[in-house]
Scaffold this motif. Structure first.
Motif, short mmCIF file in Angstrom:
data_model
loop_
_atom_site.label_atom_id
_atom_site.label_comp_id
_atom_site.label_asym_id
_atom_site.label_seq_id
_atom_site.Cartn_x
_atom_site.Cartn_y
_atom_site.Cartn_z
N LYS A 5 4.48 10.68 9.76
CA LYS A 5 5.33 10.24 8.64
C LYS A 5 5.20 8.74 8.45
CE LYS A 5 9.26 12.82 7.30
NZ LYS A 5 10.67 13.04 7.35
N LEU A 6 5.27 8.01 9.54
CA LEU A 6 5.18 6.56 9.46
C LEU A 6 3.82 6.14 8.91
CD1 LEU A 6 6.34 3.77 9.99
CD2 LEU A 6 5.44 3.92 12.30
N SER A 7 2.75 6.77 9.38
CA SER A 7 1.43 6.36 8.91
C SER A 7 1.26 6.65 7.43
CB SER A 7 0.32 7.01 9.74
OG SER A 7 0.31 8.40 9.57
N ALA A 8 1.80 7.75 6.93
CA ALA A 8 1.72 8.04 5.50
C ALA A 8 2.52 7.00 4.71
CB ALA A 8 2.21 9.45 5.20
N ALA A 9 3.70 6.66 5.22
CA ALA A 9 4.54 5.66 4.54
C ALA A 9 3.85 4.29 4.53
CB ALA A 9 5.90 5.58 5.22
N VAL A 10 3.28 3.91 5.63
CA VAL A 10 2.60 2.63 5.73
C VAL A 10 1.36 2.62 4.83
CG1 VAL A 10 1.28 1.12 7.29
CG2 VAL A 10 3.47 2.06 8.02
N GLU A 11 0.60 3.71 4.85
CA GLU A 11 -0.60 3.80 4.03
C GLU A 11 -0.25 3.77 2.55
OE1 GLU A 11 -4.78 4.23 3.36
OE2 GLU A 11 -3.52 3.39 4.92
N ALA A 12 0.80 4.47 2.16
CA ALA A 12 1.24 4.46 0.76
C ALA A 12 1.65 3.06 0.33
CB ALA A 12 2.39 5.44 0.55
N THR A 13 2.32 2.35 1.19
CA THR A 13 2.74 0.97 0.88
C THR A 13 1.53 0.06 0.74
OG1 THR A 13 4.82 1.33 2.06
CG2 THR A 13 4.16 -0.95 1.69
N ARG A 14 0.55 0.22 1.62
CA ARG A 14 -0.67 -0.58 1.55
C ARG A 14 -1.43 -0.30 0.25
NH1 ARG A 14 -5.96 -0.21 2.38
NH2 ARG A 14 -5.92 2.00 2.92
N LEU A 15 -1.55 0.98 -0.10
CA LEU A 15 -2.25 1.34 -1.34
C LEU A 15 -1.49 0.88 -2.58
CD1 LEU A 15 -3.66 4.89 -0.54
CD2 LEU A 15 -4.91 2.72 -0.69
N LEU A 16 -0.18 0.86 -2.50
CA LEU A 16 0.62 0.36 -3.62
C LEU A 16 0.30 -1.10 -3.89
CD1 LEU A 16 2.81 0.72 -5.76
CD2 LEU A 16 4.52 0.24 -3.98
N GLY A 17 0.16 -1.89 -2.84
CA GLY A 17 -0.22 -3.30 -3.00
C GLY A 17 -1.60 -3.44 -3.62
N VAL A 67 0.94 6.08 -10.90
CA VAL A 67 0.46 6.00 -9.52
C VAL A 67 1.43 5.20 -8.67
CG1 VAL A 67 -1.39 5.12 -8.03
CG2 VAL A 67 -1.96 6.35 -10.14
N SER A 68 1.99 4.13 -9.21
CA SER A 68 2.96 3.32 -8.45
C SER A 68 4.16 4.17 -8.04
CB SER A 68 3.43 2.12 -9.27
OG SER A 68 2.37 1.25 -9.52
N GLU A 69 4.65 4.97 -8.97
CA GLU A 69 5.81 5.82 -8.67
C GLU A 69 5.45 6.85 -7.59
OE1 GLU A 69 8.07 9.39 -10.86
OE2 GLU A 69 8.01 7.54 -12.04
N LEU A 70 4.27 7.44 -7.69
CA LEU A 70 3.81 8.40 -6.68
C LEU A 70 3.74 7.74 -5.30
CD1 LEU A 70 2.56 11.09 -5.73
CD2 LEU A 70 0.35 10.20 -6.52
N LEU A 71 3.15 6.55 -5.24
CA LEU A 71 3.02 5.86 -3.96
C LEU A 71 4.38 5.46 -3.39
CD1 LEU A 71 -0.14 3.71 -4.70
CD2 LEU A 71 0.05 5.59 -3.05
N ARG A 72 5.29 5.04 -4.25
CA ARG A 72 6.65 4.71 -3.77
C ARG A 72 7.34 5.95 -3.21
NH1 ARG A 72 6.69 1.54 -8.59
NH2 ARG A 72 6.49 -0.66 -8.04
N SER A 73 7.14 7.08 -3.86
CA SER A 73 7.72 8.34 -3.41
C SER A 73 7.19 8.73 -2.03
CB SER A 73 7.43 9.44 -4.43
OG SER A 73 7.86 10.69 -3.96
N ILE A 74 5.88 8.61 -1.85
CA ILE A 74 5.29 8.93 -0.55
C ILE A 74 5.76 7.94 0.51
CG2 ILE A 74 3.13 9.09 0.75
CD1 ILE A 74 1.83 10.13 -1.85
N ALA A 75 5.88 6.67 0.15
CA ALA A 75 6.35 5.67 1.10
C ALA A 75 7.77 5.98 1.58
CB ALA A 75 6.30 4.28 0.48
#
Length: 104
Positions: A5-17, A67-75
């Motif tokens: 869970k943490l790695s998906a959240a971290v990865e989503a945050t990185r990709l959002l940037g 895409v930003s909304e999707l990544l925030r949701s996954i984060a």
């Protein structure tokens, strides 16, 4: 499970940037960039519906305005719907646009 869970959240945050940075630029085509005279002006947002359609078809995720909304949701949700496989597919798309943006 918490580590996944943490790695998906971290990865989503990185990709959002990365997405946000690229969305502020333009896409380079051929011998010139799209901001030059005689070229159509294309931005990453112009391709966003196709990217979301691809992710929806492959990972059965939908209902996100961008895409930003999707990544925030996954984060926020961690691995949730789509998770790491979705992020890997999205990263390949983002990296492709990054290469175009840099003109490589």
């Amino acid at each position: 499970m918490a580590a996944k869970k943490l790695s998906a959240a971290v990865e989503a945050t990185r990709l959002l940037g990365k997405w946000t940075r690229l969305a502020q630029g333009h896409v380079v085509f051929g011998a010139g960039c799209s901001c030059g005279v005689g070229f159509a002006s294309l931005r990453l947002a112009d391709f966003e519906p196709q990217i979301l359609d691809y992710l929806k078809a492959k990972h059965d995720v939908g209902g996100h305005a961008g895409v930003s909304e999707l990544l925030r949701s996954i984060a926020k949700q961690g691995d949730g719907k789509g998770g790491l496989a979705l992020l890997a597919d999205l990263e390949r798309s983002i990296d492709s646009f990054d290469e175009l943006h840099r003109g490589r």
